[in-house]
Design a protein around this motif. Sequence first.
Motif, short mmCIF file in Angstrom:
data_model
loop_
_atom_site.label_atom_id
_atom_site.label_comp_id
_atom_site.label_asym_id
_atom_site.label_seq_id
_atom_site.Cartn_x
_atom_site.Cartn_y
_atom_site.Cartn_z
N VAL A 111 0.83 -1.19 0.00
CA VAL A 111 0.00 0.00 0.00
C VAL A 111 0.87 1.24 0.00
CG1 VAL A 111 -1.69 1.32 1.32
CG2 VAL A 111 -1.88 -1.16 1.19
N ASP A 112 0.49 2.19 -0.83
CA ASP A 112 1.18 3.48 -0.89
C ASP A 112 0.20 4.54 -0.38
OD1 ASP A 112 2.49 5.82 -1.42
OD2 ASP A 112 2.97 5.31 -3.50
N PHE A 113 0.37 4.93 0.88
CA PHE A 113 -0.55 5.87 1.51
C PHE A 113 -0.45 7.28 0.94
CE2 PHE A 113 0.02 2.53 4.72
CZ PHE A 113 -1.31 2.14 4.87
N LYS A 114 0.55 7.55 0.10
CA LYS A 114 0.71 8.87 -0.50
C LYS A 114 -0.07 8.99 -1.81
CE LYS A 114 5.26 9.36 1.51
NZ LYS A 114 6.67 9.21 1.30
N ARG A 115 -0.46 7.86 -2.37
CA ARG A 115 -1.20 7.87 -3.63
C ARG A 115 -2.66 8.23 -3.35
NH1 ARG A 115 -0.04 2.74 -7.19
NH2 ARG A 115 -1.15 4.03 -8.68
N PRO A 116 -3.37 8.70 -4.37
CA PRO A 116 -4.78 9.07 -4.17
C PRO A 116 -5.60 7.86 -3.71
CG PRO A 116 -3.99 9.77 -6.33
CD PRO A 116 -2.90 8.94 -5.72
N LEU A 117 -6.64 8.16 -2.98
CA LEU A 117 -7.53 7.12 -2.49
C LEU A 117 -8.26 6.45 -3.64
CD1 LEU A 117 -9.18 9.03 0.49
CD2 LEU A 117 -7.18 7.57 0.53
N GLY A 118 -8.50 5.15 -3.48
CA GLY A 118 -9.29 4.44 -4.48
C GLY A 118 -10.77 4.60 -4.21
N ARG A 119 -11.17 4.48 -2.95
CA ARG A 119 -12.56 4.67 -2.55
C ARG A 119 -12.66 4.65 -1.04
NH1 ARG A 119 -16.52 0.28 -4.40
NH2 ARG A 119 -17.87 1.57 -3.13
N THR A 120 -13.76 5.14 -0.53
CA THR A 120 -14.06 5.07 0.90
C THR A 120 -15.50 4.59 1.04
OG1 THR A 120 -14.81 7.37 0.98
CG2 THR A 120 -12.48 6.96 1.51
N MET A 121 -15.80 3.98 2.18
CA MET A 121 -17.17 3.60 2.47
C MET A 121 -17.28 3.17 3.92
SD MET A 121 -17.79 -0.13 0.65
CE MET A 121 -19.51 -0.14 1.11
N PRO A 122 -18.49 3.25 4.49
CA PRO A 122 -18.67 2.75 5.85
C PRO A 122 -18.84 1.23 5.81
CG PRO A 122 -20.74 3.62 5.04
CD PRO A 122 -19.71 3.87 3.97
N LEU A 123 -18.28 0.57 6.79
CA LEU A 123 -18.49 -0.87 6.97
C LEU A 123 -19.44 -1.01 8.15
CD1 LEU A 123 -14.78 -1.85 6.59
CD2 LEU A 123 -16.56 -1.95 4.84
N CYS A 124 -20.58 -1.60 7.92
CA CYS A 124 -21.64 -1.67 8.93
C CYS A 124 -21.45 -2.89 9.83
CB CYS A 124 -23.00 -1.78 8.26
SG CYS A 124 -23.29 -0.54 6.99
N LYS A 125 -21.94 -2.76 11.07
CA LYS A 125 -21.90 -3.91 11.96
C LYS A 125 -22.82 -5.00 11.41
CE LYS A 125 -25.39 -2.45 15.35
NZ LYS A 125 -25.91 -1.29 14.67
N PHE A 126 -22.37 -6.23 11.45
CA PHE A 126 -23.16 -7.36 10.97
C PHE A 126 -24.40 -7.52 11.83
CE2 PHE A 126 -24.29 -11.83 10.62
CZ PHE A 126 -24.14 -12.06 9.27
N PRO A 127 -25.56 -7.72 11.27
CA PRO A 127 -25.87 -8.10 9.90
C PRO A 127 -26.31 -6.95 8.99
CG PRO A 127 -27.77 -8.59 11.25
CD PRO A 127 -26.71 -7.99 12.16
N GLU A 128 -26.01 -5.71 9.36
CA GLU A 128 -26.36 -4.57 8.50
C GLU A 128 -25.44 -4.53 7.29
OE1 GLU A 128 -26.17 -1.12 11.03
OE2 GLU A 128 -27.76 -1.87 12.33
N ALA A 130 -24.04 -1.88 4.07
CA ALA A 130 -23.95 -0.50 3.59
C ALA A 130 -24.85 -0.32 2.36
CB ALA A 130 -22.50 -0.15 3.25
N ARG A 131 -25.54 0.81 2.31
CA ARG A 131 -26.44 1.12 1.21
C ARG A 131 -26.01 2.40 0.53
NH1 ARG A 131 -29.33 -3.52 0.56
NH2 ARG A 131 -29.97 -4.28 2.58
N TYR A 132 -25.94 2.35 -0.79
CA TYR A 132 -25.61 3.52 -1.60
C TYR A 132 -26.86 4.40 -1.72
CZ TYR A 132 -24.41 6.20 -5.80
OH TYR A 132 -24.17 7.21 -6.70
N SER A 133 -26.67 5.71 -1.59
CA SER A 133 -27.80 6.65 -1.61
C SER A 133 -28.42 6.80 -3.00
CB SER A 133 -27.34 8.03 -1.13
OG SER A 133 -26.45 8.61 -2.09
N GLY A 134 -27.67 6.40 -4.02
CA GLY A 134 -28.17 6.56 -5.39
C GLY A 134 -27.74 7.87 -6.02
N GLU A 135 -27.06 8.71 -5.24
CA GLU A 135 -26.59 9.99 -5.75
C GLU A 135 -25.13 10.19 -5.40
OE1 GLU A 135 -29.08 13.17 -4.44
OE2 GLU A 135 -30.92 12.15 -5.03
#
Length: 167
Positions: A111-128, A130-135
């Motif tokens: 991993v190169d922490f200086k490079r741009p991020l690929g993506r971010t997202m919340p990781l939900c507690k199981f069994p929830e 993550a849901r995309y808002s659609g926007e």
Amino acid sequence: MGIGDIPKNAAKLIKSNHKMILWVNLSDHLLTPYMSVNYYKNLAKTFGGYDKLHKNIRMFMFPGTAHCSGGGIGEGPGSFDALSAIEAWVERGQAPDSLPATLYKANQFGVDFKRPLGRTMPLCKFPEMARYSGEGDVKDGANWSCVPGDRGMLRIGESGRQAGVID
């Protein structure tokens, strides 16, 4: 701790009101995530359901991440701050409902922490799940949320049944 995969062995941890965070890489090529899902489901069954279990043990699923969170391998966000999450839970009583995670792009050394991020997202507690808002940008965690009470990760498809996931 040595609790292995036998749910009743977690009784001492729970009775002592200790806290534990588990995480599972859903694209792990060495350890099937189904083992962890079955273990957590058995914990919930043994200790009175998910709401009660969440007082002491929470599990988070990492989509698209390989073994040991992949070190930049895969498409899922595998970097997160477990230490701050457990510290907030133990010291301030702030249990994590989600963990913000980041996919950092890899180089030939990992991993190169200086490079741009690929993506971010919340990781939900199981069994929830993550849901995309659609926007907005699907790679921006601000456009995702964990819906309290969601049980999306409990739905088992044919592949899960064939792999031995329990109901």
